[in-house]
Write an enzyme that holds these catalytic residues in place. Structure first.
Site: not given
Ligand SMILES: *Cc1c(COP(=O)(O)O)cnc(C)c1O
Length: 391
Positions: A125, A212, A241
């Site tokens: 993702f 990532d 995040k």
């Protein structure tokens, strides 16, 4: 727009690991999700609250037309923590990956590749913009949004031989982009030497290794960055995040030779790295450091993992309990989305991803008593859920 299947509940305020629906009723929920790995310091952390409030009275935004001292300070701090040399700031994880993807293409052209391609992983993702959606290894996420962006090649995750044979047969790969632990894809943890082996392949074929760490960064797995569990360095790492504890920010960090492929005008962002977001992020990183939260995540994560393994080993519906730090997954043998509501009834916030994996991402500040409560509620809900499944 109708893009989320939202739970019929909203929160008004938070404090530490707790979220409150209504200040009068004092009804509180234990947060084992942290807004999806965002609020590592929990809610309304005084250090971040003070930094944001103070900065709001001074300066929120000027644009990247000018020097931004707080951005330089945050960039230097992140480079020191990650071993990278330069930073590009933006506002989300997807945007940080977009910067990485653009850098990989520039690098490919620099190497005179005809059509530079980026290798990405199945079940990955990377975000919801067109390029990051394409990079995402999930057919359901793609459906309806074709045509996708060209220039991506897919490989199975945690399979060194597959990557090796793709690279032997394809001269156009410029970079490989992957998560050190797949979060959305089901909390998939690769072999303990996977990244080092990929690093060696990347060196051999002179391609970029891009990680990532949008979800796994900022102390989440018990180290500042998840790749630091291995003795290796990527060429580029993105995170977002947990960086601003809820104030939107993303960053693409890279080694000098890669970063220098961007020149003024190559890339940009209006909001990216503004004084407010950088001040919040500096306060977040300083607090993770001063409160030893990487160590706390490592210790309590290990404790929770062991507790879950002990208490769930008897359940025939539990396939595996796995995790690193406070990134914990419990894979069942059956779809278990219904567990989210069951836990909600017990005033615990959790998440289920990839259909049958319970995902726990509690704040890095949790204490042993919180960990015990999370384990107790999840275990009892799993038993309740699987009992009713039998019937
Ligand atoms: C959440 C996530 C993203 C996307 O971040 P946004 O801020 O939602 O754009 C990208 N990569 C990973 C690994 C993520 O977990």
């Amino acid at each position: 727009m109708n893009t989320y299947a939202r739970k019929p509940i909203s929160f008004e305020r938070g404090e530490g690991v707790w979220l409150y629906t209504d200040s009068d009723k004092d009804e509180r929920y234990l947060d084992a999700l942290s807004g999806i790995a965002v609020c590592g310091l929990g809610h309304a952390h005084p250090a971040v609250a003070k930094a944001v409030a103070d900065q709001a009275t001074k300066l929120v935004h000027t644009s990247n037309v000018y020097q931004i001292a707080l951005q330089e300070k945050l960039g230097a701090k992140l480079c020191q923590l990650s071993g990278m040399d330069a930073a590009f700031f933006c506002n989300s994880g997807a945007e940080a990956n977009e910067a990485a993807i653009k850098l990989a293409r520039v690098y490919g052209h620099h190497k005179n590749l005809k059509i530079p391609a980026i290798m990405v992983m199945e079940n990955s993702f990377h975000g919801r913009t067109m390029a990051t959606l394409t990079a995402t290894g999930n057919r359901k996420a793609h459906a309806g949004f074709e045509p996708l962006v060209p220039g991506f090649i897919r490989a199975p995750y945690n399979d060194i031989d597959a990557v090796s044979s793709i690279l032997e047969n394809n001269d156009n790969v410029a970079a490989i982009l992957l998560e050190p632990i797949q979060g959305e894809g089901g909390l998939n943890i690769p072999d303990s030497d996977y990244l080092s082996k990929l690093r060696a392949l990347c060196d051999q074929h002179k391609i970029l290794m891009m990680l990532d760490e949008v979800q796994s960064g900022n102390g989440r797995t018990g180290k500042w960055f998840c790749f630091q569990h291995e003795n290796m360095q990527p060429d580029l790492v993105v995170t977002a995040k947990g960086l601003g504890n809820g104030v939107p920010i993303g960053v693409c960090l890279a080694k000098k030779e890669i970063a220098e492929l961007f020149t003024p005008g190559s890339h940009g962002s209006t909001f990216g790295g503004n004084p407010l977001a950088c001040r919040a992020s500096l306060a977040t990183l300083e607090t993770i450091e001063s409160e030893n939260l990487c160590e706390n995540a490592a210790q309590l994560g290990k404790y929770m993992l062991e507790s879950f393994r002990e208490k769930l080993s008897t359940s025939e519906y539990v396939r595996e309990v796995r995790g690193k730090g406070l990134m914990i997954g419990i894979e069942l043998t059956i779809p278990c989305g219904g567990l989210v509501d069951l836990c909600l009834e017990s005033k615990l916030l959790i998440n289920v991803t990839a259909d049958q994996v319970i995902r726990l991402l509690p704040p890095l500040i949790i204490e042993q008593a919180h960990a015990d409560t999370i384990v107790e509620i999840v275990v009892s809900c799993v038993h309740k859920f699987t009992e009713s499944y039998k019937k």
